[in-house]
Design a protein around this motif. Sequence first.
Motif, PDB file in Angstrom:
ATOM      1  N   LEU A 155     -72.520 -17.069  81.935  1.00 18.76           N
ATOM      2  CA  LEU A 155     -72.018 -17.564  80.652  1.00 18.76           C
ATOM      3  C   LEU A 155     -73.046 -17.307  79.548  1.00 18.76           C
ATOM      4  O   LEU A 155     -72.685 -16.963  78.417  1.00 18.76           O
ATOM      5  CB  LEU A 155     -71.707 -19.054  80.746  1.00 18.76           C
ATOM      6  CG  LEU A 155     -70.510 -19.443  81.615  1.00 18.76           C
ATOM      7  CD1 LEU A 155     -70.456 -20.954  81.797  1.00 18.76           C
ATOM      8  CD2 LEU A 155     -69.214 -18.945  80.980  1.00 18.76           C
ATOM      9  N   PHE A 156     -74.334 -17.493  79.875  1.00 16.95           N
ATOM     10  CA  PHE A 156     -75.384 -17.204  78.898  1.00 16.95           C
ATOM     11  C   PHE A 156     -75.363 -15.732  78.499  1.00 16.95           C
ATOM     12  O   PHE A 156     -75.469 -15.390  77.313  1.00 16.95           O
ATOM     13  CB  PHE A 156     -76.761 -17.560  79.455  1.00 16.95           C
ATOM     14  CG  PHE A 156     -77.887 -16.965  78.655  1.00 16.95           C
ATOM     15  CD1 PHE A 156     -78.290 -17.544  77.461  1.00 16.95           C
ATOM     16  CD2 PHE A 156     -78.503 -15.777  79.061  1.00 16.95           C
ATOM     17  CE1 PHE A 156     -79.295 -16.975  76.689  1.00 16.95           C
ATOM     18  CE2 PHE A 156     -79.515 -15.205  78.300  1.00 16.95           C
ATOM     19  CZ  PHE A 156     -79.911 -15.808  77.113  1.00 16.95           C
ATOM     20  N   ARG A 157     -75.236 -14.847  79.484  1.00 14.75           N
ATOM     21  CA  ARG A 157     -75.239 -13.410  79.180  1.00 14.75           C
ATOM     22  C   ARG A 157     -74.101 -13.046  78.227  1.00 14.75           C
ATOM     23  O   ARG A 157     -74.276 -12.246  77.310  1.00 14.75           O
ATOM     24  CB  ARG A 157     -75.112 -12.611  80.477  1.00 14.75           C
ATOM     25  CG  ARG A 157     -76.358 -12.645  81.355  1.00 14.75           C
ATOM     26  CD  ARG A 157     -76.110 -11.975  82.678  1.00 14.75           C
ATOM     27  NE  ARG A 157     -77.284 -12.060  83.549  1.00 14.75           N
ATOM     28  CZ  ARG A 157     -77.222 -12.011  84.878  1.00 14.75           C
ATOM     29  NH1 ARG A 157     -76.044 -11.881  85.479  1.00 14.75           N
ATOM     30  NH2 ARG A 157     -78.323 -12.103  85.591  1.00 14.75           N
ATOM     31  N   GLU A 158     -72.949 -13.630  78.459  1.00 16.73           N
ATOM     32  CA  GLU A 158     -71.801 -13.374  77.591  1.00 16.73           C
ATOM     33  C   GLU A 158     -72.070 -13.886  76.170  1.00 16.73           C
ATOM     34  O   GLU A 158     -71.797 -13.193  75.183  1.00 16.73           O
ATOM     35  CB  GLU A 158     -70.567 -14.054  78.173  1.00 16.73           C
ATOM     36  CG  GLU A 158     -69.296 -13.821  77.378  1.00 16.73           C
ATOM     37  CD  GLU A 158     -68.095 -14.501  78.004  1.00 16.73           C
ATOM     38  OE1 GLU A 158     -67.096 -14.712  77.289  1.00 16.73           O
ATOM     39  OE2 GLU A 158     -68.160 -14.838  79.205  1.00 16.73           O
ATOM     40  N   ALA A 159     -72.630 -15.101  76.073  1.00 15.95           N
ATOM     41  CA  ALA A 159     -72.934 -15.670  74.758  1.00 15.95           C
ATOM     42  C   ALA A 159     -74.019 -14.856  74.055  1.00 15.95           C
ATOM     43  O   ALA A 159     -73.946 -14.617  72.842  1.00 15.95           O
ATOM     44  CB  ALA A 159     -73.372 -17.129  74.917  1.00 15.95           C
ATOM     45  N   TRP A 160     -75.019 -14.404  74.793  1.00 14.60           N
ATOM     46  CA  TRP A 160     -76.114 -13.622  74.217  1.00 14.60           C
ATOM     47  C   TRP A 160     -75.603 -12.283  73.687  1.00 14.60           C
ATOM     48  O   TRP A 160     -76.010 -11.822  72.609  1.00 14.60           O
ATOM     49  CB  TRP A 160     -77.210 -13.412  75.263  1.00 14.60           C
ATOM     50  CG  TRP A 160     -78.358 -12.583  74.785  1.00 14.60           C
ATOM     51  CD1 TRP A 160     -78.736 -11.355  75.216  1.00 14.60           C
ATOM     52  CD2 TRP A 160     -79.323 -12.928  73.771  1.00 14.60           C
ATOM     53  NE1 TRP A 160     -79.847 -10.904  74.554  1.00 14.60           N
ATOM     54  CE2 TRP A 160     -80.229 -11.863  73.661  1.00 14.60           C
ATOM     55  CE3 TRP A 160     -79.490 -14.048  72.960  1.00 14.60           C
ATOM     56  CZ2 TRP A 160     -81.294 -11.871  72.761  1.00 14.60           C
ATOM     57  CZ3 TRP A 160     -80.555 -14.052  72.058  1.00 14.60           C
ATOM     58  CH2 TRP A 160     -81.441 -12.987  71.965  1.00 14.60           C
ATOM     59  N   ALA A 161     -74.692 -11.648  74.425  1.00 16.85           N
ATOM     60  CA  ALA A 161     -74.131 -10.373  73.973  1.00 16.85           C
ATOM     61  C   ALA A 161     -73.422 -10.539  72.635  1.00 16.85           C
ATOM     62  O   ALA A 161     -73.496  -9.652  71.766  1.00 16.85           O
ATOM     63  CB  ALA A 161     -73.164  -9.834  75.027  1.00 16.85           C
ATOM     64  N   ASN A 162     -72.769 -11.662  72.448  1.00 14.46           N
ATOM     65  CA  ASN A 162     -72.104 -11.926  71.168  1.00 14.46           C
ATOM     66  C   ASN A 162     -73.115 -12.205  70.059  1.00 14.46           C
ATOM     67  O   ASN A 162     -72.917 -11.809  68.905  1.00 14.46           O
ATOM     68  CB  ASN A 162     -71.150 -13.117  71.306  1.00 14.46           C
ATOM     69  CG  ASN A 162     -69.957 -12.809  72.191  1.00 14.46           C
ATOM     70  OD1 ASN A 162     -69.527 -11.665  72.267  1.00 14.46           O
ATOM     71  ND2 ASN A 162     -69.440 -13.821  72.855  1.00 14.46           N
TER      72      ASN A 162
ATOM     73  N   HIS B 127     -77.510 -22.974  74.527  1.00 12.88           N
ATOM     74  CA  HIS B 127     -76.712 -24.174  74.266  1.00 12.88           C
ATOM     75  C   HIS B 127     -75.256 -23.956  74.656  1.00 12.88           C
ATOM     76  O   HIS B 127     -74.612 -24.836  75.251  1.00 12.88           O
ATOM     77  CB  HIS B 127     -76.810 -24.519  72.780  1.00 12.88           C
ATOM     78  CG  HIS B 127     -76.106 -25.767  72.392  1.00 12.88           C
ATOM     79  ND1 HIS B 127     -74.769 -25.781  72.050  1.00 12.88           N
ATOM     80  CD2 HIS B 127     -76.526 -27.045  72.296  1.00 12.88           C
ATOM     81  CE1 HIS B 127     -74.400 -27.013  71.760  1.00 12.88           C
ATOM     82  NE2 HIS B 127     -75.447 -27.795  71.903  1.00 12.88           N
ATOM     83  N   SER B 128     -74.712 -22.787  74.352  1.00 16.75           N
ATOM     84  CA  SER B 128     -73.329 -22.483  74.674  1.00 16.75           C
ATOM     85  C   SER B 128     -73.085 -22.503  76.179  1.00 16.75           C
ATOM     86  O   SER B 128     -72.103 -23.091  76.655  1.00 16.75           O
ATOM     87  CB  SER B 128     -72.960 -21.113  74.097  1.00 16.75           C
ATOM     88  OG  SER B 128     -71.663 -20.730  74.499  1.00 16.75           O
ATOM     89  N   ALA B 129     -73.977 -21.859  76.934  1.00 17.14           N
ATOM     90  CA  ALA B 129     -73.809 -21.787  78.390  1.00 17.14           C
ATOM     91  C   ALA B 129     -73.900 -23.168  79.039  1.00 17.14           C
ATOM     92  O   ALA B 129     -73.050 -23.547  79.855  1.00 17.14           O
ATOM     93  CB  ALA B 129     -74.860 -20.852  78.983  1.00 17.14           C
ATOM     94  N   LEU B 130     -74.917 -23.934  78.660  1.00 13.05           N
ATOM     95  CA  LEU B 130     -75.082 -25.266  79.235  1.00 13.05           C
ATOM     96  C   LEU B 130     -73.947 -26.183  78.792  1.00 13.05           C
ATOM     97  O   LEU B 130     -73.474 -27.025  79.571  1.00 13.05           O
ATOM     98  CB  LEU B 130     -76.436 -25.849  78.828  1.00 13.05           C
ATOM     99  CG  LEU B 130     -77.662 -25.114  79.379  1.00 13.05           C
ATOM    100  CD1 LEU B 130     -78.942 -25.722  78.810  1.00 13.05           C
ATOM    101  CD2 LEU B 130     -77.695 -25.154  80.903  1.00 13.05           C
TER     102      LEU B 130
END
Length: 227
Positions: free
Chosen positions: A44-51, A19-22
Amino acid sequence: GLKVPDPATANMALGRAVHSALGENFAQKVDTREDLPSEGVVALFREAWANEIEQTEFRDEEDPKELAATGEALVTKYMDQMAPTIDPAAVELKVEGEIAGVRVRGWIDLLDAEGRVIDIKTAKAKPSSIEPMHKFQVATYAHLIAGASGEGRVDTLVKTKTPQVISQSFHITAEEMKVAQTLYPAAKEAMQQQRFMPNRLSMMCSRRSCSYWRHCEREWGGEVPES
């Protein structure tokens, strides 16, 4: 209120990262009128997932690396198939107002130029129908903002071996608008009297979607469904 720890489940974390990436893609599209490259949204998804994984409670059978690969595939699928067709007017729009004398506030994930509310979800299996909660959300927004048309759409990203996007459109009827006018006062009264009961019929009631399931079973008995 009970100060019970609320670690995210893997399902919640994956859904939030997608949701964050999209959401970031559509937020910039409001101004540029163009989508970001799919590879950029995956980044962007990878960054959000790492968090997310730093604060997520994974089950024994859940592999964060496999879930990350699933999330990347889902984001790519949505960017390639659905994003080009969406003309966003507002993203993460905060709305507030009064429904039947009750102060209500919330956030609209995505409002398009036609006043349609679009909700992006992730799921394990293909949806067979529109969940009542989705209709309730759109009815709430139709009460609160003039720009909402009463039209809604749920885009479900299905975590199958080959990722799928299932898009379901619906229109809020006068009877469904009435549901919001009825339930908000009832919920307010229950809160004021501190009457809190588990909702085992909710689409979010499962061990994979709710990190409170152990506490719920201890207090109320019964068994929270697996998924």
